[in-house]
Design a protein around this motif. Structure first.
Motif, PDB file in Angstrom:
ATOM      1  N   GLU A 302     109.214  51.305 160.981  1.00 27.97           N
ATOM      2  CA  GLU A 302     108.062  52.074 161.459  1.00 27.97           C
ATOM      3  C   GLU A 302     108.491  53.401 162.071  1.00 27.97           C
ATOM      4  O   GLU A 302     107.884  54.439 161.826  1.00 27.97           O
ATOM      5  N   ASP A 375     100.118  62.126 153.773  1.00 32.82           N
ATOM      6  CA  ASP A 375     100.461  60.989 154.639  1.00 32.82           C
ATOM      7  C   ASP A 375     100.359  59.679 153.873  1.00 32.82           C
ATOM      8  O   ASP A 375     101.220  58.800 153.987  1.00 32.82           O
ATOM      9  N   SER A 379     103.437  56.924 152.880  1.00 33.13           N
ATOM     10  CA  SER A 379     103.344  55.480 153.153  1.00 33.13           C
ATOM     11  C   SER A 379     103.533  54.673 151.881  1.00 33.13           C
ATOM     12  O   SER A 379     104.249  53.656 151.863  1.00 33.13           O
ATOM     13  N   ARG A 382     107.277  54.856 150.741  1.00 29.13           N
ATOM     14  CA  ARG A 382     108.147  53.947 151.494  1.00 29.13           C
ATOM     15  C   ARG A 382     107.977  52.509 151.022  1.00 29.13           C
ATOM     16  O   ARG A 382     108.966  51.790 150.818  1.00 29.13           O
TER      17      ARG A 382
END
Length: 480
Positions: A302, A375, A379, A382
């Motif tokens: 995170e 954004d 995400s 990843r």
């Protein structure tokens, strides 16, 4: 090779190949005395049988355009243009060996040739994103919404101002780096960034330090520039800062090149303690650090790991990054952050080389980085990279767990594997290619044998298990 024979035409394939090669000979692409590609290589490039290429070359031989030379191959005839005054054709073979830039490692050359000419090879070799990780839909939407009403002439030498402003905001948000647009120069990917730094800030005979293994190790530019390279060994927590002190005292090293976060190829990340020590060493001894940071925002945890540059309060670090490993390598958008005098020097050199970066990819990239969808893309990137890593790790453990060892990376795109037993690296590479899978042998990236790099980001998800199975079959045959 972009041209391919048309298999539905009435003209026989061997005749199409003969005509094509004749055109290239007559255009001067293969001058008198030069060698044509080997029959085996050309067959692989064109996706035909070797016998078809032999028949094509026999056509050229019969027409007198070429001749066979024992131990060399098929050579373009010296008397190509018939009777007349004696001609002295430029010896292009000698010229191409004499230029400033040294040639790539032959293994790297072979890797690029194979992936560009063979569709059926499963690719674990090249450091870029597979289509399923790229923000294609987002970029399509950006493209549709764009209105080309900006100036279409040469851009600012440092790059488009809006893009530099957006990169400055991106660095603050994602990487905890405080900088201004004036301290940023846009480059053609991280590769050009490295070339500019080496060619503008160093001179032949200077000593520099690079990691072993590393991406920098694979680049001929250090040797082309006449630099003396010294090697630093990255462990699980990165390089030992005391190695830099020791090296400086012995060699007066002028610059250190590091990839501290999810290092290529090992996947390791430098500890915070070592990062702080390296900053101290840099400012104590006056040694510039070049930080190559393609991967820091790809971490699977995170909390993102802040780059080394985020700790720099004295302008001791030149920071390089790009969109190649987080969006699309084809955009060719990279950047350097550094002190203003350095940026001015690099911008002047870039202007001499290419008059600045093209407008269009800069506009696209600015809108991409500034979009709300970026954004979401990061995400998804990843999550996608983590899934691919897990699939590669599971397949390796299942297929050849007793043959290899590795450390699971917590971000980035590479998995660095070591063999537990002796193995002929070149034989394994050849056997793997024959088996329809390709990887990066360890000696293309470092000095030690018995290692290999699997780049999981480039492989299509559905091909990962099959690719590892093919590699495992090749490894077992070679190690018998």
């Amino acid at each position: 090779m972009e041209w391919k024979p048309n298999k539905v035409e009435s003209v026989p394939i061997y005749k199409q190949i003969a005509d094509y090669m004749e055109t290239r000979i007559m255009n001067g692409e293969y001058p008198s005395g030069s060698c044509l590609p080997s029959e085996r290589f050309l067959a692989a490039e064109l996706g035909v049988n070797r016998g078809t290429v032999i028949a094509a070359y026999d056509e050229l031989l019969a027409s007198g355009l070429v001749k066979k030379v024992k131990g060399i191959g098929t050579v373009v005839s010296q008397a190509l243009w018939g009777e007349g005054p004696q001609k002295r054709i430029p010896n292009w073979g000698q010229y191409v060996k004499s230029g400033f830039f040294q040639i790539n490692n032959p293994i790297n050359q072979q890797i690029y040739q194979i992936i560009q000419s063979r569709d059926h090879v499963i690719n674990f070799a090249i450091g870029e994103l597979a289509p399923d990780l790229q923000p294609v839909k987002l970029m399509q939407d950006i493209h549709r919404s764009m209105e080309i009403n900006d100036y279409l002439g040469y851009e600012h030498m440092q790059g488009n101002i809006k893009l530099r402003e957006t990169i400055s905001a991106h660095l603050r948000k994602y990487r905890r780096i405080e900088t201004t647009p004036s301290s940023i120069i846009i480059t053609s990917g991280a590769q050009q960034a490295l070339h500019l730094i080496i060619q503008c800030l160093l001179k032949p005979g200077d000593a520099i330090a690079i990691e072993d293994p590393s991406y920098a190790y694979s680049l001929p530019i250090f040797h082309s520039a006449g630099l003396k390279t010294f090697l630093l060994s990255p462990g699980r927590e990165g390089i030992d800062p005391d190695e830099i002190i020791s090296l400086y005292k012995r060699t007066r090293v002028k610059m250190v090149f590091l990839n501290p976060t999810y290092q290529n190829p090992t996947g390791t990340t430098m500890s915070e303690e070592r990062r702080k020590k390296i900053i101290e060493i840099s400012t104590q001894y006056g040694i510039p650090i070049v930080e190559d940071d393609p991967y820091s925002i790809t971490g699977f945890q995170e909390q993102a790991i802040a780059p080394l540059k985020s700790l720099d309060r004295d302008g001791a670090i030149l920071y390089i990054s790009s969109l190649s490993k987080i969006a699309a390598s084809g955009l060719r958008i990279g950047w350097i952050v550094g002190p203003q005098p350095v940026i001015d020097r690099l911008a002047d050199a870039k202007q001499q080389i290419d008059f600045g970066h093209p407008n269009y990819p800069q506009w696209i990239s600015e809108r991409l980085l500034a979009s709300e969808g970026f954004d979401v893309h990061i995400s998804q990137l990843r999550a996608g990279l983590r899934d691919k890593r897990d699939r590669v790790v599971e397949a390796l453990r299942s297929e050849i767990g007793s043959y290899i060892e590795f450390i699971e990376p917590q971000g980035g795109i590479h998995l660095w594997c070591g063999l537990k037993g002796e193995c002929d690296e070149h034989a394994l590479f050849r056997e793997s290619i024959q088996n329809g899978v390709i990887f990066a042998p360890g000696t293309t990236l470092g000095s030690k044998k018995g290692f290999m790099r699997f780049t999981y980001s480039r492989t299509e998800t559905q091909d990962i298990r099959e690719g590892i199975r093919r590699f495992a079959d090749a490894l077992k045959r070679v190690m018998k």
